[in-house]
Motif scaffolding. Structure first.
Motif, PDB file in Angstrom:
ATOM      1  N   VAL A 114       3.065  10.081   0.712  1.00 26.78           N
ATOM      2  CA  VAL A 114       3.114   9.831   2.306  1.00 26.78           C
ATOM      3  C   VAL A 114       1.712   9.666   2.469  1.00 26.78           C
ATOM      4  CG1 VAL A 114       3.398  10.496   4.663  1.00 26.78           C
ATOM      5  CG2 VAL A 114       5.303  10.287   3.089  1.00 26.78           C
ATOM      6  N   ASP A 115       0.821  10.615   2.164  1.00 26.61           N
ATOM      7  CA  ASP A 115      -0.765  10.738   2.417  1.00 26.61           C
ATOM      8  C   ASP A 115      -1.338   9.598   1.758  1.00 26.61           C
ATOM      9  OD1 ASP A 115      -0.448  13.189   3.567  1.00 26.61           O
ATOM     10  OD2 ASP A 115      -1.338  14.383   1.776  1.00 26.61           O
ATOM     11  N   ASP A 116      -1.007   9.038   0.644  1.00 26.70           N
ATOM     12  CA  ASP A 116      -1.615   7.981  -0.174  1.00 26.70           C
ATOM     13  C   ASP A 116      -1.224   6.701   0.576  1.00 26.70           C
ATOM     14  OD1 ASP A 116      -3.188   9.313  -1.823  1.00 26.70           O
ATOM     15  OD2 ASP A 116      -1.750   8.769  -3.633  1.00 26.70           O
ATOM     16  N   ILE A 117       0.164   6.757   1.251  1.00 21.88           N
ATOM     17  CA  ILE A 117       0.658   5.551   1.958  1.00 21.88           C
ATOM     18  C   ILE A 117      -0.137   5.308   3.472  1.00 21.88           C
ATOM     19  CG2 ILE A 117       2.600   4.739   3.234  1.00 21.88           C
ATOM     20  CD1 ILE A 117       4.269   5.808   0.929  1.00 21.88           C
ATOM     21  N   GLN A 118      -0.436   6.566   3.728  1.00 21.50           N
ATOM     22  CA  GLN A 118      -0.994   6.727   5.213  1.00 21.50           C
ATOM     23  C   GLN A 118      -2.607   6.072   4.994  1.00 21.50           C
ATOM     24  OE1 GLN A 118       0.387   7.087   7.937  1.00 21.50           O
ATOM     25  NE2 GLN A 118       1.364   9.033   7.970  1.00 21.50           N
ATOM     26  N   ASP A 119      -3.124   6.364   3.852  1.00 21.37           N
ATOM     27  CA  ASP A 119      -4.503   5.788   3.439  1.00 21.37           C
ATOM     28  C   ASP A 119      -4.285   4.296   3.143  1.00 21.37           C
ATOM     29  OD1 ASP A 119      -7.100   6.611   2.715  1.00 21.37           O
ATOM     30  OD2 ASP A 119      -6.648   5.785   0.958  1.00 21.37           O
ATOM     31  N   LEU A 120      -3.168   3.747   2.419  1.00 17.40           N
ATOM     32  CA  LEU A 120      -3.148   2.656   2.106  1.00 17.40           C
ATOM     33  C   LEU A 120      -2.989   1.522   3.692  1.00 17.40           C
ATOM     34  CD1 LEU A 120      -2.566   0.243  -0.006  1.00 17.40           C
ATOM     35  CD2 LEU A 120       0.000   0.768   0.406  1.00 17.40           C
ATOM     36  N   ALA A 121      -2.133   2.504   4.428  1.00 14.21           N
ATOM     37  CA  ALA A 121      -1.977   1.665   5.661  1.00 14.21           C
ATOM     38  C   ALA A 121      -3.372   1.424   6.645  1.00 14.21           C
ATOM     39  CB  ALA A 121      -1.169   2.347   6.608  1.00 14.21           C
ATOM     40  N   ALA A 158       4.279  -1.547  -2.752  1.00 10.51           N
ATOM     41  CA  ALA A 158       3.082  -0.523  -2.453  1.00 10.51           C
ATOM     42  C   ALA A 158       3.311   0.712  -2.325  1.00 10.51           C
ATOM     43  CB  ALA A 158       2.078  -1.315  -1.662  1.00 10.51           C
ATOM     44  N   ILE A 159       4.712   0.871  -1.691  1.00 11.54           N
ATOM     45  CA  ILE A 159       4.771   2.334  -1.151  1.00 11.54           C
ATOM     46  C   ILE A 159       5.673   3.139  -2.154  1.00 11.54           C
ATOM     47  CG2 ILE A 159       4.345   1.513   1.150  1.00 11.54           C
ATOM     48  CD1 ILE A 159       7.207   1.729   1.903  1.00 11.54           C
ATOM     49  N   VAL A 160       6.689   2.478  -2.857  1.00 13.52           N
ATOM     50  CA  VAL A 160       7.738   3.124  -3.573  1.00 13.52           C
ATOM     51  C   VAL A 160       6.816   4.115  -4.726  1.00 13.52           C
ATOM     52  CG1 VAL A 160       9.853   3.273  -4.891  1.00 13.52           C
ATOM     53  CG2 VAL A 160       9.458   1.877  -2.825  1.00 13.52           C
ATOM     54  N   GLY A 175      -3.571   5.505  -4.853  1.00 11.92           N
ATOM     55  CA  GLY A 175      -2.463   5.172  -4.122  1.00 11.92           C
ATOM     56  C   GLY A 175      -3.121   4.269  -2.996  1.00 11.92           C
ATOM     57  N   SER A 176      -4.337   3.631  -2.789  1.00  9.20           N
ATOM     58  CA  SER A 176      -4.868   2.982  -1.851  1.00  9.20           C
ATOM     59  C   SER A 176      -5.016   1.631  -2.492  1.00  9.20           C
ATOM     60  CB  SER A 176      -6.066   3.834  -1.596  1.00  9.20           C
ATOM     61  OG  SER A 176      -7.419   3.734  -2.448  1.00  9.20           O
ATOM     62  N   VAL A 177      -4.625   1.187  -3.905  1.00 10.91           N
ATOM     63  CA  VAL A 177      -5.052  -0.205  -4.167  1.00 10.91           C
ATOM     64  C   VAL A 177      -4.073  -1.011  -3.465  1.00 10.91           C
ATOM     65  CG1 VAL A 177      -5.087  -1.635  -5.997  1.00 10.91           C
ATOM     66  CG2 VAL A 177      -5.959   0.770  -6.303  1.00 10.91           C
ATOM     67  N   LEU A 178      -4.722  -1.918  -2.814  1.00 12.86           N
ATOM     68  CA  LEU A 178      -3.939  -2.900  -1.997  1.00 12.86           C
ATOM     69  C   LEU A 178      -2.991  -3.973  -3.041  1.00 12.86           C
ATOM     70  CD1 LEU A 178      -6.383  -3.711   0.767  1.00 12.86           C
ATOM     71  CD2 LEU A 178      -4.096  -2.572   1.033  1.00 12.86           C
ATOM     72  N   GLY A 179      -3.523  -4.302  -3.990  1.00 14.01           N
ATOM     73  CA  GLY A 179      -2.886  -5.040  -4.799  1.00 14.01           C
ATOM     74  C   GLY A 179      -2.524  -6.473  -4.385  1.00 14.01           C
TER      75      GLY A 179
END
Lengths: 150, 408
Positions: A83-90, A77-79, A112-116
């Motif tokens: 970083v902003d989208d990853i923070q959102d995802l987290a 999910a992160i690669v 970037g925030s789709v959990l999939g």
């Protein structure tokens, strides 16, 4: 046994048995290590962040299917994400692991925030003692991102 | 099979359900369930006699003191010793810390050695690491033999006059293996070292005559033998207890307190600073009463037969590996295992859905896990109230786990 079916979904067992991006990075990267002292689960994370984007990542770990599958899915999910989208995802992941059943934590508006695949971990909520297993990779990720911020 | 089945009715918790299934409690190596008589004794103490001990002349204080001291007498008698040689502590861990701080700190210096075995619980490792850190002593470990017993064949290589303490488990909480008590206590004595026996798993599951063991100190816990948490015991040879300093200071443990110095109360009171866990002591006494009434020979026979049955049934489960001796004369009722690539936490979660309580993890024995090159095990452990049908349910549930994880 409905609970167990939801917990041990096929996708979780697949990530557990075939963890993505297993290994370490060479060259410049940040490194973070997480463990759950009560159960011995470990998760080691290498991240390469360039211009605010995670361009490469690798993980090593040992532990239960939930902790390792959560970590493997997180790698997918992160690669390539900022970083902003990853923070959102987290943040969304944290909400998913805590919200009441029935609510949909997934926000499709931000790519970037789709959990999939990570949505497969929703079943963990019914097993509160296992939530810390699912969280291990993500707390390790937070440590790694803190290093890139400083 | 020595049938103690009727005893189950004495344990209220054994009639409850977990996840809609009757509780199958297979985690007695972590803590045991309590019979009604223990609960009643503690309640009765609070309802009728609650007061502080060893102070005050009123009736309740006298009753509380009598109850507390009679509990000491019962627990001492249970291991074949005198109450003057038995101090109440918070548990095995605290008892070992008392020895580490009260004896180790004052008798070790740089270059001295503390000999342990690799199968020790953290409670019998970390206190010695602290002593080593403060004194400059070093820890030395004995490894295991092929059958999970402590390998004493290389003892001569590590045993010399620099060894001041030999501290070891009487029964592993992970593998169930019995410790070589006789060999190690004699080895310690041969070089003038003290021997310390971690008997947390031993006293609940065997007939212990402490004076005959040849060790200098012994530690055990109430909650692993049907009593409450928060209390345990430290036994020592009379001369060792005399030469040991108190690790904790405060009320109860003194004789005379001056501005700058104090003198200590006689053994064992000098090791009991502060108000002790009185109700817990009463419960501990009731627990040994219960075990004595059942008879430890019956407990041992029952555990051996159910452990043999469990080892037999578990060996039928494909992909299952047992970490521990197969011979029940060399082991107790803690059975550690792995099942294919199913992580022990996942096993524990799946079993829990069937109401079966087992422990998963490193069992506070991480150096042993590293030595065995495994991250964790699942552990089923048995006590006097377990019955063979529970082993059958365990095996059935393990087959279910194999199915969920697609093991064929």
């Amino acid at each position: 046994m409905a609970g167990l079916d939801e917990l041990y979904r096929e996708v979780i067992l697949d990530h557990y048995r075939n963890p993505r991006r297993k290994g370490t990075l060479s060259g410049d990267h940040v490194h973070a290590e997480g463990n759950n002292p009560s159960c011995g689960d470990e998760f080691f994370l290498d991240l390469l962040v360039e211009d605010g984007v995670v361009v490469d990542a690798a993980m090593l770990g040992q532990g239960c299917s939930i902790s390792q599958a959560s970590g493997s899915m997180m790698m997918d999910a992160i690669v390539g994400q900022s970083v902003d989208d990853i923070q959102d995802l987290a943040g969304k992941f944290r909400i998913m692991m805590t919200i009441d059943e029935g609510e949909n934590p997934v926000d499709e508006e931000r790519p970037g925030s789709v959990l999939g695949d990570l949505e497969a971990l929703q079943g963990v909520r019914k097993f509160p003692v296992r939530i810390k297993c699912a969280d291990l990779a993500w707390t390790t990720l937070a440590q790694a991102l803190d290093q890139t911020a400083s | 099979m020595s049938d103690l089945r009727a005893l189950r009715a004495d344990f209220p918790i054994l009639s409850r359900e977990v996840n809609g299934k009757p509780l199958v409690y297979l985690d007695s190596a972590a803590t045991t369930q309590k019979p009604q008589s223990v609960l009643d004794a503690m309640n009765s103490y609070y309802e009728n006699s609650n007061a502080n001990v060893h102070r005050g002349a009123h009736t309740l204080a006298v009753e509380a003191t009598d109850l507390y001291e009679s509990a000491r007498t019962k627990v001492a008698a249970f291991i074949g010793t005198s109450p003057s040689q038995l101090a109440f502590t918070r548990g095995t861990t605290t008892a070992i810390n008392h020895i580490a701080y009260g004896w180790g700190l004052h008798h070790l210096s740089e270059g001295d050695k503390i000999l342990l075995t690799i199968m020790e619980h953290h409670a019998n490792i970390v206190p010695w690491q602290l002593v080593a850190k403060y004194t400059g002593a070093e820890l030395v470990y004995l490894d295991l033999d092929d059958d999970f017993g402590v390998d004493t064949s290389e003892l001569d290589k590590v045993l010399d006059e620099r060894v001041k303490i030999v501290s070891f488990s009487g029964m592993s909480n992970v593998t169930g293996a019995l410790g070589p008590i006789d060999v190690l206590s004699k080895a310690a004595a041969s070089v003038g070292a003290i021997s310390v026996l971690d008997a947390a798993q031993l006293v609940p599951h065997t007939n212990v005559d402490v004076e005959a063991l040849g060790v200098d100190f012994l530690a055990f816990s109430s909650h692993k033998m049907l009593g409450p948490t928060g209390i345990g015991a430290l036994w020592g040879r009379a001369d060792r207890l005399e030469e040991m300093e108190p690790a904790e200071g405060g009320g109860e443990m003194i004789n005379v307190v001056e501005r700058h110095a104090s003198t200590w109360a006689p053994v064992p009171h000098k090791f009991e600073a502060g108000t002790p866990p009185i109700a817990e002591a009463v419960g501990f006494g009731a627990a040994v009463d219960y075990l004595s009434a059942v008879g430890m020979d019956n407990v041992v026979a029952h555990e051996r037969s159910i452990t043999a049955y469990a080892l037999d049934r578990l060996s039928e489960v494909p992909d299952l590996t047992i970490y521990g001796p197969k011979d029940v004369s060399k082991r107790g009722g803690a059975v550690s295992f792995e099942l294919g690539d199913i992580h022990p936490h996942d096993i524990a979660t799946i079993l829990d859905q069937d109401g079966i309580a087992v422990r998963a993890g490193h069992h506070c024995a991480r150096p042993l896990m590293k030595y065995l090159e495994i991250p964790a095990t699942a552990r089923a452990s048995f006590y006097l109230y377990n019955v063979p049908e529970e082993v059958d349910l365990l095996v059935e549930s393990l087959h279910k786990a194999r199915g969920i994880f697609g093991l064929v």
